[in-house]
Design an enzyme around this catalytic site. Structure first.
Site, PDB file in Angstrom:
ATOM      1  N   GLU A  50       0.875  -1.160   0.000  1.00 24.35           N
ATOM      2  CA  GLU A  50       0.000   0.000   0.000  1.00 24.35           C
ATOM      3  C   GLU A  50       0.923   1.224   0.000  1.00 24.35           C
ATOM      4  O   GLU A  50       1.815   1.315   0.852  1.00 24.35           O
ATOM      5  CB  GLU A  50      -0.856  -0.022   1.279  1.00 24.35           C
ATOM      6  CG  GLU A  50      -1.916   1.030   1.238  1.00 24.35           C
ATOM      7  CD  GLU A  50      -2.771   1.067   2.500  1.00 24.35           C
ATOM      8  OE1 GLU A  50      -2.711   0.115   3.301  1.00 24.35           O
ATOM      9  OE2 GLU A  50      -3.487   2.058   2.661  1.00 24.35           O
ATOM     10  N   ARG A 275       5.659 -13.000   9.602  1.00 25.45           N
ATOM     11  CA  ARG A 275       6.295 -11.730   9.266  1.00 25.45           C
ATOM     12  C   ARG A 275       7.649 -11.639   9.955  1.00 25.45           C
ATOM     13  O   ARG A 275       7.929 -12.342  10.927  1.00 25.45           O
ATOM     14  CB  ARG A 275       5.415 -10.535   9.602  1.00 25.45           C
ATOM     15  CG  ARG A 275       5.026 -10.372  11.043  1.00 25.45           C
ATOM     16  CD  ARG A 275       3.867  -9.404  11.204  1.00 25.45           C
ATOM     17  NE  ARG A 275       4.221  -8.037  10.840  1.00 25.45           N
ATOM     18  CZ  ARG A 275       3.551  -7.312   9.943  1.00 25.45           C
ATOM     19  NH1 ARG A 275       2.507  -7.815   9.321  1.00 25.45           N
ATOM     20  NH2 ARG A 275       3.893  -6.070   9.677  1.00 25.45           N
ATOM     21  N   LYS A 285       4.419   0.913   9.927  1.00 22.27           N
ATOM     22  CA  LYS A 285       4.550   2.101   9.077  1.00 22.27           C
ATOM     23  C   LYS A 285       4.056   3.347   9.805  1.00 22.27           C
ATOM     24  O   LYS A 285       4.601   4.422   9.623  1.00 22.27           O
ATOM     25  CB  LYS A 285       3.770   1.907   7.777  1.00 22.27           C
ATOM     26  CG  LYS A 285       4.557   1.115   6.752  1.00 22.27           C
ATOM     27  CD  LYS A 285       3.968   1.274   5.358  1.00 22.27           C
ATOM     28  CE  LYS A 285       3.063   0.136   5.035  1.00 22.27           C
ATOM     29  NZ  LYS A 285       2.564   0.113   3.669  1.00 22.27           N
TER      30      LYS A 285
HETATM   31  P1  ATP Z   1      -0.096  -1.552   6.864  1.00 27.26           P
HETATM   32  O1  ATP Z   1      -0.960  -2.495   6.075  1.00 27.26           O
HETATM   33  O2  ATP Z   1      -0.343  -1.564   8.320  1.00 27.26           O
HETATM   34  O3  ATP Z   1       0.004  -0.186   6.291  1.00 27.26           O
HETATM   35  P2  ATP Z   1       2.013  -3.300   6.041  1.00 27.26           P
HETATM   36  O4  ATP Z   1       3.411  -3.304   6.531  1.00 27.26           O
HETATM   37  O5  ATP Z   1       1.196  -4.537   6.111  1.00 27.26           O
HETATM   38  O6  ATP Z   1       1.366  -2.107   6.788  1.00 27.26           O
HETATM   39  P3  ATP Z   1       1.634  -3.299   3.177  1.00 27.26           P
HETATM   40  O7  ATP Z   1       2.005  -2.246   2.219  1.00 27.26           O
HETATM   41  O8  ATP Z   1       0.234  -3.755   3.227  1.00 27.26           O
HETATM   42  O9  ATP Z   1       2.069  -2.742   4.575  1.00 27.26           O
HETATM   43  O10 ATP Z   1       2.609  -4.541   3.010  1.00 27.26           O
HETATM   44  C1  ATP Z   1       2.843  -5.129   1.754  1.00 27.26           C
HETATM   45  C2  ATP Z   1       3.191  -6.571   1.936  1.00 27.26           C
HETATM   46  O11 ATP Z   1       4.323  -6.717   2.765  1.00 27.26           O
HETATM   47  C3  ATP Z   1       2.061  -7.356   2.586  1.00 27.26           C
HETATM   48  O12 ATP Z   1       1.785  -8.472   1.773  1.00 27.26           O
HETATM   49  C4  ATP Z   1       2.599  -7.778   3.913  1.00 27.26           C
HETATM   50  O13 ATP Z   1       2.177  -9.073   4.220  1.00 27.26           O
HETATM   51  C5  ATP Z   1       4.114  -7.723   3.725  1.00 27.26           C
HETATM   52  N1  ATP Z   1       4.765  -7.357   4.982  1.00 27.26           N
HETATM   53  C6  ATP Z   1       4.537  -6.270   5.724  1.00 27.26           C
HETATM   54  N2  ATP Z   1       5.278  -6.274   6.853  1.00 27.26           N
HETATM   55  C7  ATP Z   1       6.013  -7.410   6.816  1.00 27.26           C
HETATM   56  C8  ATP Z   1       6.970  -8.008   7.695  1.00 27.26           C
HETATM   57  N3  ATP Z   1       7.333  -7.424   8.847  1.00 27.26           N
HETATM   58  N4  ATP Z   1       7.514  -9.200   7.337  1.00 27.26           N
HETATM   59  C9  ATP Z   1       7.164  -9.789   6.177  1.00 27.26           C
HETATM   60  N5  ATP Z   1       6.269  -9.289   5.315  1.00 27.26           N
HETATM   61  C10 ATP Z   1       5.686  -8.109   5.616  1.00 27.26           C
END
Ligand code: ATP
Ligand code: MG
Length: 571
Positions: A50, A275, A285
Site C-alpha cells: 500500500e 512476518r 509504518k
Molecule cells: P499496513 O498495512 O499496516 O500499512 P504493512 O506493513 O502490512 O502495513 P503493506 O504495504 O500492506 O504494509 O505490506 C505489503 C506486503 O508486505 C504485505 O503483503 C505484507 O504481508 C508484507 N509485509 C509487511 N510487513 C512485513 C513483515 N514485517 N515481514 C514480512 N512481510 C511483511
C-alpha cells in the site's frame, strides 16, 4: 520416494537453488501444485504494497520471497500498488517503493499494476454480487456496524437494511457511486453470516463513501473498495497463482475465497508465512511515519531507520539483504530475529568486496624524529586481501602522521601491543617504529607522540626476523583529507520498544546515542574521490560508505557496520 530425494532430482531445471537444500513449506506447495497441474505449471507471484509509507526490512522479506519463487520456478512476479485508500496515499511513496523493489533485485519486467486501475472492474463485480442477492446497501453508521458485530461468544445483530430488494440495492449503490450521499452515510456490505465464528464473515463492508481525491483517479470515484474486498479480486484479475502474505491474513482468507466463489472467477491460492520482526527497532509504518514527522530521525532514509532506503544509505547492499532473507528462512511461526543477524550479512558481503583503506577517526599526531623532514614515500598497500584481483595502491608516508588516540598509552599494561614509551609496533604497509615519549598540553592531554623508525623495515617486515606484536593504521598528516564521519548505533535502547504489554510509549526508548558525529577524521587521500554507493573497509575500524550529503569540500562518510570485534576494543 521421499520429498527430499525428489527435490534433489528436480533441482536440475533450477539454476537458482543450492543443491540439496531442504525446501521450505511454500516451495513444497508450489512443487506439489506443479505436479498436480493445479495452475498448469504456472507460478505467478506479486508484491502488493500500500503506497502509504516507505518500505522496510520486513517488506524486503516479502519481496525476496515472492520474487525468488517466481525466479526459481521460471514464473512471473508483479509489482502491484494496493492503492484503495485515497486518504493516506501519495505519489512520493509510489516512487520510493519502485526504487526500493528494483534495488533489491526483484524484476517485475513490464508488470506494474495499480488496484485503482481495477476500480471499474471491482464495481462491476459488486453489482454482480448484488444481483445474486449477496450484497446490500446498509444505512448504519460505521460505529453502529461495529457495535452490532457481536462478540466471540455472541452472534452479531443483522442490519435492519439486510433484506433490501435487489432492485433497491442496485439503485442505491449506483447513486452512492454518483455522489448523491455524504461520507459515512451508506456502505455496501456482503451478505454472509452474522453468526459466523470468523468476524471477517459477519457481513463485512465492501465499499464506503469518501468524497476524496485519489492520487491516480482524481475525483472520478467517491466510493472506495475496502481492502478485504479488493485484495482477492486484484490477485484474481492478475491471475496470480500463489498469493504469499503474512500470517495476519489467515483469517481473511475464507472471506477472499467466499468472494471469488460467489463471483465464480479465477481463484489464486493464498499462503501465509510469518512476518519478520527485528529487535531494537519498530516496523509499523504508522510508527516509522511518526518518527519522520516528529523529526526524531532525519527522514525515511535516515541510516538508523529499518527502511530499505535507510539501510541503503547506511551502506547495506542488495546482496546482503537477500542473504539475510535467505538465512532467516520462511516459517509459519512468528519470532524475533536478532539485529546482529542482519549486521553479519552485511559484514560477510563487504568483507569480500569492500576495498581496504586507512582512516583515523580520533587523530593523534605522531612525529618520526629520525625521518627526513621533506621526504615523502609511496607505500604499497593491498586493496583487498580477500580478492587479489583488486590489486594495490600507493599511500603517501611522511615524517608527521596521525594515528588513533587509543593506539597510544603512556602507562600501558604489559599486554598493550600498541604505542607506549619503549615499545615497538608496525605501521601497516610502512615501517617498524619505536615510541620515545609524548608531549602534553596544559591540561595534561597527550598532543604529540615522538618515535623513531627503522629504515630496514620498509614494507612492514624486518630483515633480522625481529617480530612486533602490534600493527596500527596511520595517515600522513601532510596528505590527509578531512572528513565528517557518522557512527550509528541502535535506534532504540531496548530489544522490544514496541511491546504491546508495555504502557510506556515506544518513543521513550529512543537511544540518545544512536548517532555520533566525528567532525574531523583524517583519511588517506585516495578516499577523496569516493562515490556514494562505494564501500570501504577502514582498516581495524569498520565498513564505511560516502553519504548522500558528501561534497568535494565537505566529505561525509557513514559507518555501515563495525568490524566484528575490533570496534569495542578500539573505541
Ligand atoms: P499496513 O498495512 O499496516 O500499512 P504493512 O506493513 O502490512 O502495513 P503493506 O504495504 O500492506 O504494509 O505490506 C505489503 C506486503 O508486505 C504485505 O503483503 C505484507 O504481508 C508484507 N509485509 C509487511 N510487513 C512485513 C513483515 N514485517 N515481514 C514480512 N512481510 C511483511
Ligand atoms: Mg498491510
Amino acid at each position: 520416494m521421499s520429498k527430499d530425494i525428489e527435490k534433489t532430482e528436480s533441482a536440475g531445471d533450477n539454476e537458482n537453488r543450492e543443491e540439496g537444500r531442504v525446501l521450505h513449506f511454500i516451495e513444497q506447495i508450489i512443487e506439489e501444485d506443479n505436479r498436480s497441474g493445479k495452475f498448469d505449471q504456472r507460478v505467478h507471484t506479486r508484491f502488493p504494497p500500500e503506497p502509504n509509507g516507505y518500505l522496510h526490512i520486513g517488506h524486503a522479506k516479502a519481496i525476496c520471497l515472492s520474487s525468488s519463487m517466481a525466479k526459481e520456478y521460471h514464473g512471473q512476479f508483479n509489482l502491484r500498488f494496493d492503492d484503495t485508500n485515497p486518504v493516506k496515499e501519495e505519489t512520493e511513496y509510489v516512487e520510493s517503493i519502485k526504487e526500493d523493489v528494483r534495488w533489491l533485485g526483484a524484476d517485475w519486467e513490464d508488470r506494474i499494476f495499480f488496484a485503482s486501475d481495477y476500480f471499474q472492474q471491482m464495481y462491476d463485480y459488486a453489482v454482480d454480487l448484488i444481483k445474486k442477492g449477496k450484497a446490500y446497501v446498509c444505512d448504519l453508521a460505521p460505529d453502529q456496524i461495529r457495535e452490532m458485530r457481536g462478540t466471540p461468544t455472541e452472534p452479531g445483530k443483522p442490519s435492519p437494511w439486510r433484506d433490501r430488494s435487489v432492485d433497491e440495492n442496485l439503485d442505491l449503490f449506483e447513486r452512492m457511486k454518483n455522489g448523491e450521499f455524504p461520507d459515512g452515510s451508506k456502505t455496501l456490505r456482503a451478505k454472509i453470516d452474522m453468526g459466523s465464528p470468523n468476524f471477517n464473515l459477519r457481513d463485512p463492508i465492501m465499499y464506503r463513501i469518501l468524497h476524496s481525491d485519489h492520487h491516480r483517479t482524481g475525483n472520478k470515484w467517491c466510493i472506495y473498495p475496502m481492502y478485504d474486498w479488493a485484495h482477492g479480486l486484484e490477485d484474481s484479475i492478475e491471475r496470480i497463482t500463489h498469493s504469499l502474505c503474512t500470517l495476519e491474513f489467515e483469517h481473511h482468507r475464507p472471506l477472499y475465497d467466499w468472494f471469488l466463489d460467489q463471483l465464480g472467477i479465477y481463484h489464486p491460492q493464498q499462503i501465509e508465512f510469518a512476518r519478520l520482526n527485528l529487535n531494537y527497532t519498530v516496523m509499523s509504518k504508522r510508527k516509522l511515519l511518526e518518527l519522520v514527522k516528529g523529526n526524531y530521525v532525519s527522514g525515511w532514509d535516515d541510516p538508523r531507520m529499518p527502511t530499505i532506503s535507510g539501510l541503503r544509505r547506511r551502506g547495506y547492499t542488495p546482496e546482503s539483504i537477500q542473504d539475510f532473507c535467505r538465512k532467516i528462512g520462511i516459517a509459519k511461526f512468528n519470532g524475533i530475529i536478532d539485529f546482529t543477524v542482519l549486521e553479519n550479512s552485511i559484514r560477510d558481503d563487504l568483507n569480500k568486496t569492500a576495498g581496504r583503506r586507512m582512516g583515523v577517526l580520533h587523530p593523534l599526531k605522531v612525529i618520526i624524529d629520525n625521518y627526513p623532514d621533506d621526504q615523502t614515500e609511496e607505500m604499497e598497500a593491498t586493496n583487498n586481501p580477500e580478492n587479489p584481483a583488486d590489486g594495490s595502491r600507493k599511500v603517501p608516508f611522511s615524517k608527521v602522521l596521525y594515528v588513533e588516540q587509543d593506539d597510544f598509552m603512556e602507562d600501558a599494561p604489559k599486554k598493550y601491543y600498541r604505542l607506549s614509551p619503549g615499545r615497538e609496533v608496525r605501521l601497516r604497509y610502512a615501517y617498524y617504529i619505536t615510541c620515545l615519549n609524548c608531549v602534553k598540553d596544559e591540561q595534561g592531554n597527550v598532543v604529540e607522540v615522538h618515535c623513531t623508525y627503522d629504515p630496514a623495515t620498509r614494507g612492514g617486515s624486518s630483515p633480522d626476523g625481529r617480530k612486533v606484536s602490534g600493527t596500527i593504521h596511520w595517515v600522513s598528516a601532510a596528505h590527509a583529507i578531512n572528513a565528517e564521519v557518522r557512527l550509528y548505533d541502535r535506534l532504540f535502547k531496548v530489544p522490544n520498544p514496541d511491546d504491546p504489554s508495555d504502557p510506556v510509549d515506544y518513543k521513550e526508548y529512543l537511544n540518545p546515542e544512536s548517532l555520533q558525529i566525528i567532525e574531523n577524521a583524517k583519511l588517506e587521500p585516495e578516499l577523496g574521490s569516493a562515490k556514494p554507493s562505494e564501500h570501504f573497509q577502514f582498516e581495524r575500524i569498520g565498513y564505511f560508505t560516502p553519504d548522500k550529503d558528501s561534497k568535494p569540500d565537505h566529505l561525509v562518510f557513514n559507518r555501515t557496520a563495525s568490524l566484528r570485534d575490533s570496534w569495542k576494543k578500539m573505541m
